[in-house]
Design a protein around this motif. Structure first.
Motif, short mmCIF file in Angstrom:
data_model
loop_
_atom_site.label_atom_id
_atom_site.label_comp_id
_atom_site.label_asym_id
_atom_site.label_seq_id
_atom_site.Cartn_x
_atom_site.Cartn_y
_atom_site.Cartn_z
N ASP A 170 -3.52 5.35 -2.56
CA ASP A 170 -4.22 4.33 -2.88
C ASP A 170 -5.61 4.29 -2.35
N PRO B 139 -5.27 -0.36 -9.71
CA PRO B 139 -5.80 -1.01 -8.41
C PRO B 139 -7.28 -1.34 -8.26
N VAL C 177 -1.90 -3.93 -2.19
CA VAL C 177 -3.00 -3.59 -3.32
C VAL C 177 -3.01 -4.64 -4.35
N TRP D 274 0.75 -1.29 -0.11
CA TRP D 274 0.10 -0.21 -0.13
C TRP D 274 0.92 1.32 -0.08
N LEU E 64 -8.71 3.61 -4.97
CA LEU E 64 -9.65 2.74 -4.83
C LEU E 64 -11.04 3.04 -4.51
N THR F 83 -12.71 -6.13 -2.56
CA THR F 83 -12.57 -6.07 -3.92
C THR F 83 -13.51 -5.36 -4.84
N GLU G 229 -3.22 -5.15 -8.32
CA GLU G 229 -3.69 -4.28 -9.57
C GLU G 229 -3.88 -5.36 -10.65
N ALA H 132 -7.63 -4.43 -2.30
CA ALA H 132 -6.75 -4.19 -1.08
C ALA H 132 -7.19 -5.05 0.01
N TRP I 52 -14.22 1.31 -6.14
CA TRP I 52 -14.94 0.44 -5.02
C TRP I 52 -16.21 1.37 -4.92
#
Length: 356
Positions: free
Chosen positions: A32, A75, A68, A28, A36, A97, A70, A78, A40
């Protein structure tokens, strides 16, 4: 998963096969969280919001490793595992995820890698265990972003239920089983009949006194209660830790009251206590920690907690956290929920991978 993790160089893990391609895991790094968030979206509920806060750069004290995943340089997932000095028996685990990338193996790759990092650290003597615990909300009325007007609670519940079903299945496949249920419950004003408060006309009434959050007596009571209700996840709550983690200025603790069997000046002991984390009374339920003397019998604890809670909600609502291990408070809360005098704001389950 093959490959090695180099703390100093920050080397990547070797790529691992997932459905539809390969995934690369890396440590990480700053930024990030924002990257993300783009894939997300907002957290489904307040519990997921809190759990995402676990994700951060690697650290040694307290020990933490975060990775993380990828896909083609983007990304998409995590995970993090970290140690708590307060609860040394297990490490916290959190993995997420992107919804569009689930069931491809990213979560499994992250858990395998994080378990490997924990095993390395344990072998080196950096952490005392490799056992893991994870949590998720099965139901929630509270969204994952604050300050929203007109929240669609049914949408929050539906999204939470869908996420919970997938999370529970994933954890079960990874060898986890449930160990504890924890709820955040809002109690309506006037929900419990008031007890008699001691005065000249009622010499046998209960004694309610204000207490300083810096009080040694209160701190000792909080520490004893915390340890007693965490036998399922053993804690080492010293007086200093209780002051720092539950009562100090950084916690937001704004005041406390205690229920005694007699005034303190007459040697009365604390039977139950309540610590408020809401600075001012308002229409929204105040956030309150309710506890009791663990040396009381269950029936005496039940009566003391009921009396204290009745006084707390005489005019204003409060919200309390209740675990299955808090039997007296759970009995009261379940009765209030059954009578529509309280409602569950978030219903969280803790799973572990070391249960017998």
């Amino acid at each position: 998963m093959s490959g090695a993790y180099d703390d100093d160089a920050g080397a990547l893990f070797d790529s691992a096969a997932v459905s539809g391609g390969e995934v690369v895991l890396r440590p990480w790094r700053a930024g990030d969280d924002l990257a993300l968030l783009q894939v997300w979206g907002d957290p489904a509920n307040v519990q997921q919001h809190q759990d995402r806060a676990m994700l951060a750069e690697d650290a040694e004290r307290p020990w933490r490793r975060a990775l993380v995943a990828e896909d083609a340089g983007v990304p998409v997932a995590a995970g993090v595992v970290y140690a708590s000095s307060l609860h040394p028996q297990r490490l916290w685990l959190y993995v997420e995820t992107a919804a569009t990338e689930r069931r491809r193996g990213f979560g499994r790759a992250l858990v395998a890698a994080l378990r490997g990092l924990a095993a390395q650290a344990h072998a080196a003597g950096a952490i005392p265990t490799t056992a893991l615990k994870a949590r998720f909300a099965k139901d929630a009325l509270v969204p994952g972003t604050a300050g929203e007007e007109g929240v669609d609670t049914e949408a929050v519940r539906a999204q939470t239920a869908a996420l919970a079903a997938g999370t529970e299945a994933f954890l079960a496949a990874e060898g986890f089983t449930p160990v504890q249920r924890s709820r955040r419950v809002a109690v309506a004003p006037g929900a419990i009949g008031l007890p008699d408060v001691r005065d000249e006309d009622r010499p046998d009434g209960v004694v309610l006194e204000e207490a300083s959050t810096g009080s040694v007596e209160l701190t000792q009571a909080v520490a004893a209660f915390y340890d007693a209700v965490h036998a399922w996840d053993p804690s080492a709550m010293s007086v200093g830790a209780a002051q720092q983690l539950l009562l100090g200025p950084a916690t937001g603790a704004s005041g406390a009251v205690v229920l005694r069997d007699a005034p303190k000046a007459e040697g009365g002991r604390i039977r139950a206590f309540a610590v408020s984390y809401t600075p001012e009374r308002q229409d929204a339920p105040a956030d309150v920690l309710v506890g009791w003397d663990p040396e009381l019998s269950e029936e005496d604890a039940l009566q003391s907690v009921a009396d204290l809670l009745a006084l707390l909600v005489a005019q204003h609502p409060v919200q309390v956290e209740v675990d299955e291990a808090m039997a007296p408070l759970e009995r009261i809360v379940d009765g209030l929920i059954g009578g529509n005098a309280a409602r569950t704001l978030v219903d969280t389950y803790v799973f572990v991978d070391d249960a017998a």
